[in-house]
Design a protein around this motif. Structure first.
Motif, PDB file in Angstrom:
ATOM      1  N   LEU A  22      -6.199   1.831   1.731  1.00 63.58           N
ATOM      2  CA  LEU A  22      -7.612   2.003   2.036  1.00 63.58           C
ATOM      3  C   LEU A  22      -8.435   2.088   0.756  1.00 63.58           C
ATOM      4  CD1 LEU A  22      -9.808   2.495   4.176  1.00 63.58           C
ATOM      5  CD2 LEU A  22      -9.288   4.933   3.988  1.00 63.58           C
ATOM      6  N   ALA A  23      -7.911   2.797  -0.236  1.00 59.31           N
ATOM      7  CA  ALA A  23      -8.623   2.951  -1.508  1.00 59.31           C
ATOM      8  C   ALA A  23      -8.691   1.631  -2.266  1.00 59.31           C
ATOM      9  CB  ALA A  23      -7.949   4.005  -2.359  1.00 59.31           C
ATOM     10  N   ALA A  24      -7.698   0.777  -2.084  1.00 54.55           N
ATOM     11  CA  ALA A  24      -7.716  -0.507  -2.770  1.00 54.55           C
ATOM     12  C   ALA A  24      -8.857  -1.383  -2.258  1.00 54.55           C
ATOM     13  CB  ALA A  24      -6.380  -1.212  -2.595  1.00 54.55           C
ATOM     14  N   SER A  25      -9.228  -1.214  -1.003  1.00 52.25           N
ATOM     15  CA  SER A  25     -10.308  -2.018  -0.446  1.00 52.25           C
ATOM     16  C   SER A  25     -11.690  -1.403  -0.665  1.00 52.25           C
ATOM     17  CB  SER A  25     -10.077  -2.223   1.049  1.00 52.25           C
ATOM     18  OG  SER A  25     -10.143  -0.982   1.717  1.00 52.25           O
ATOM     19  N   ASN A  26     -11.745  -0.115  -0.999  1.00 49.59           N
ATOM     20  CA  ASN A  26     -13.034   0.552  -1.169  1.00 49.59           C
ATOM     21  C   ASN A  26     -12.933   1.474  -2.385  1.00 49.59           C
ATOM     22  OD1 ASN A  26     -15.462   1.769  -0.936  1.00 49.59           O
ATOM     23  ND2 ASN A  26     -15.109   2.677   1.071  1.00 49.59           N
ATOM     24  N   SER A  27     -13.667   1.160  -3.430  1.00 45.87           N
ATOM     25  CA  SER A  27     -13.561   1.925  -4.676  1.00 45.87           C
ATOM     26  C   SER A  27     -14.157   3.327  -4.571  1.00 45.87           C
ATOM     27  CB  SER A  27     -14.228   1.172  -5.825  1.00 45.87           C
ATOM     28  OG  SER A  27     -15.602   1.008  -5.557  1.00 45.87           O
ATOM     29  N   ALA A  28     -14.845   3.645  -3.497  1.00 44.28           N
ATOM     30  CA  ALA A  28     -15.396   4.990  -3.327  1.00 44.28           C
ATOM     31  C   ALA A  28     -14.285   6.026  -3.138  1.00 44.28           C
ATOM     32  CB  ALA A  28     -16.346   5.027  -2.137  1.00 44.28           C
ATOM     33  N   TRP A  29     -13.087   5.592  -2.753  1.00 43.72           N
ATOM     34  CA  TRP A  29     -11.954   6.494  -2.564  1.00 43.72           C
ATOM     35  C   TRP A  29     -11.255   6.857  -3.872  1.00 43.72           C
ATOM     36  CZ3 TRP A  29     -10.070   8.925   1.711  1.00 43.72           C
ATOM     37  CH2 TRP A  29     -10.669   8.587   2.921  1.00 43.72           C
ATOM     38  N   LEU A  30     -11.561   6.163  -4.955  1.00 40.64           N
ATOM     39  CA  LEU A  30     -10.872   6.389  -6.228  1.00 40.64           C
ATOM     40  C   LEU A  30     -10.967   7.830  -6.725  1.00 40.64           C
ATOM     41  CD1 LEU A  30      -9.171   5.103  -8.413  1.00 40.64           C
ATOM     42  CD2 LEU A  30     -11.279   4.456  -9.569  1.00 40.64           C
ATOM     43  N   PRO A  31     -12.134   8.485  -6.734  1.00 36.28           N
ATOM     44  CA  PRO A  31     -12.180   9.888  -7.162  1.00 36.28           C
ATOM     45  C   PRO A  31     -11.313  10.796  -6.289  1.00 36.28           C
ATOM     46  CG  PRO A  31     -14.384   8.983  -7.128  1.00 36.28           C
ATOM     47  CD  PRO A  31     -13.482   7.970  -6.498  1.00 36.28           C
ATOM     48  N   GLY A  32     -11.259  10.506  -5.013  1.00 34.42           N
ATOM     49  CA  GLY A  32     -10.412  11.290  -4.112  1.00 34.42           C
ATOM     50  C   GLY A  32      -8.936  11.133  -4.440  1.00 34.42           C
ATOM     51  N   LEU A  33      -8.536   9.921  -4.795  1.00 34.62           N
ATOM     52  CA  LEU A  33      -7.134   9.692  -5.172  1.00 34.62           C
ATOM     53  C   LEU A  33      -6.791  10.382  -6.485  1.00 34.62           C
ATOM     54  CD1 LEU A  33      -6.603   5.977  -4.151  1.00 34.62           C
ATOM     55  CD2 LEU A  33      -5.734   8.017  -3.036  1.00 34.62           C
ATOM     56  N   VAL A  34      -7.725  10.381  -7.418  1.00 32.65           N
ATOM     57  CA  VAL A  34      -7.490  11.079  -8.685  1.00 32.65           C
ATOM     58  C   VAL A  34      -7.304  12.574  -8.429  1.00 32.65           C
ATOM     59  CG1 VAL A  34      -8.562  11.724 -10.877  1.00 32.65           C
ATOM     60  CG2 VAL A  34      -8.668   9.360 -10.090  1.00 32.65           C
TER      61      VAL A  34
END
Length: 59
Positions: A22-34
Motif C-alpha cells: 500500500l505504501a509503495a502505491s501512495n507516498s503519504a504512507w512513508l512517514p508511517g512506515l518509518v
C-alpha cells in the motif's frame, strides 16, 4: 545492534506485507512506515536488554 542490524531486517520483513505494498502505491504512507520500523526496532532492543542472558553478552 538496534541501529545497524534491525532496520534492514525489519524492512525486509515488512516488505512482504500488504501494508508495504500500500505504501509503495501512495507516498503519504512513508512517514508511517518509518515510525513503524523505528518503533519495532525500539521494542526489540528493549526486550533484548531486559533478557539477563542476552544483555550480559550484548552490552
Amino acid at each position: 545492534m538496534g541501529i545497524y542490524l534491525l532496520p534492514p531486517l525489519l524492512i525486509y520483513y515488512w516488505g512482504k506485507t500488504p501494508v508495504w505494498q500500500l505504501a509503495a502505491s501512495n507516498s503519504a504512507w512513508l512517514p508511517g512506515l518509518v515510525i513503524l520500523i523505528f518503533a519495532s526496532s525500539l521494542a526489540i532492543v528493549w526486550l533484548l536488554r531486559r533478557s539477563r542472558f542476552l544483555a550480559r553478552w550484548l552490552l
